[in-house]
Design a protein around this motif. Sequence first.
Motif, PDB file in Angstrom:
ATOM      1  N   GLU A 183       6.285  10.639 -26.273  1.00  0.00           N
ATOM      2  CA  GLU A 183       7.328  11.627 -25.963  1.00  0.00           C
ATOM      3  C   GLU A 183       8.550  11.439 -26.864  1.00  0.00           C
ATOM      4  OE1 GLU A 183       7.640  14.419 -24.344  1.00  0.00           O
ATOM      5  OE2 GLU A 183       5.643  14.451 -23.478  1.00  0.00           O
ATOM      6  N   TYR A 227       6.808  14.081 -29.435  1.00  0.00           N
ATOM      7  CA  TYR A 227       7.089  15.393 -28.856  1.00  0.00           C
ATOM      8  C   TYR A 227       8.564  15.772 -28.968  1.00  0.00           C
ATOM      9  CZ  TYR A 227       2.344  15.584 -27.091  1.00  0.00           C
ATOM     10  OH  TYR A 227       0.985  15.624 -27.004  1.00  0.00           O
ATOM     11  N   ARG A 228       9.438  14.771 -28.789  1.00  0.00           N
ATOM     12  CA  ARG A 228      10.856  15.123 -28.796  1.00  0.00           C
ATOM     13  C   ARG A 228      11.480  15.139 -30.186  1.00  0.00           C
ATOM     14  NH1 ARG A 228      12.898  11.600 -24.302  1.00  0.00           N
ATOM     15  NH2 ARG A 228      10.920  11.880 -23.245  1.00  0.00           N
TER      16      ARG A 228
END
Length: 411
Positions: A311, A315-316
């Motif tokens: 994440e 993803y971030r």
Amino acid sequence: MALISQKPDSPFTPGTPVPPELFVGRKQQLEEAAGYMERAASGRLENLFLVGERGIGKSSFAAYLRRVAEIEKNMLGVHVFLGAVDTLEEMTQRIFEGLLREVRTESSLFEKVRSLFGKHIEKLDLFGVSVRFAPPKDKLEALVNEFPHAVYNFLDRVKSERRGLFIALDDINGLAREKAFADWYKSFVDYTAVHFERFPVFVVLVGLPDRWEQMTSLQASLARVFRMVRIERLADEEVSEFFQRAFGSVQVEVEPKALDVLVRFSSGYPILMQEIGDAVYAVDSDGKVDIEDANLGILTAANRVGYRYLEPRVYRTVRSPRYRSILRKLGQHGIRRNFTRREVESWLNEEEKRVFSNFLRRMRELGVIERDLEGGPGAYRFVNEIYPVYIWMEAMRWARKPNSRKTLEGD
Ligand SMILES: Nc1ncnc2c1ncn2[C@@H]1O[C@H](COP(=O)(O)OP(=O)(O)OP(=O)(O)O)[C@@H](O)[C@H]1O
Ligand SMILES: [Mg+2]
């Protein structure tokens, strides 16, 4: 419920160095390091750099080495974590404070060394089990400059009880960036070689590979000063041994098929085997890990690992909505560690295809995928078996989200 609460504490330690009883593998590296340790104990300064990627087991190895130093070599050992430290003063303060704490319970030894530090030592609590070493700034600066002598004097006071010192400086991230540290270390090594006939000290620096590069580019001679031990993935047999020992320590049996699954998804990474073990242990309710427990535990572990590593890093930080949609397409095609460029391309739309090369490069840079050399040209694989589980779960969660939210998020 009552049954669950009676379970012993989990023997797994995701996120902290493993206790020596559950330490597995690293035979060859231990042997090598033990050789240097013996030379150190016999009177000559040895410097070791322990290098390895994040979470691979460097601190656990250093902690184990310290134990060997104390038990087998009768050395006095400290293991200080310098993650947030970026000055030589603070490092020096921590080293001596650590050494003092080590001898605090041996009162005759403690009294011998205490006088070296004058009034700057405090025994903190009622029982005198905690020690603080807090010299004023100017004294600390002097201690940095006279470090070799200070260590020598310390050695002199403890020499009838201990053969030498073991000093692990862990997470030297901040310091490795400092030219002052690299230069200081070099002069520490040179000074001791010239001034002391005996200097039975084993220093172990612990850091990521790029810290080693940084440090040696700041002070090229350090590349010759340090011996290097590399910590890498564990072999499957070692991971298997770990699970058997860890579950065995709490009287939990693991069925062979379940064990295979746990080993496979750990992919040789100590951090994954700890996360998986911990999750599976929580799932199990009858003291027997079967395949269902294993599968369920792996989903939980994948969720945790993905949340913690993928994440924030993937993803971030990956801004491109195309990258995210490519990841989701990978996820939609199930949990697969290996893939080829060709087949993934066939799932992509034109826009995604255009950025696919960049996507692959970026994922490699981020340590998410690697080339699969056995698979031939255009073959890739995730670096472990857990990442694709998370990517699959993320894709499923996303597919279940109401459409309005999907558009709001812009992807
Ligand atoms: N030899 C081992 N046997 C069993 N478990 C291990 C072993 N080495 C590491 N572990 C476990 O793996 C995880 C990562 O280990 P550790 O903290 O030592 O790694 P590290 O390389 O120091 O990580 P970081 O780069 O974050 O400092 C921990 O949960 C630890 O308990
Ligand atoms: Mg560490």
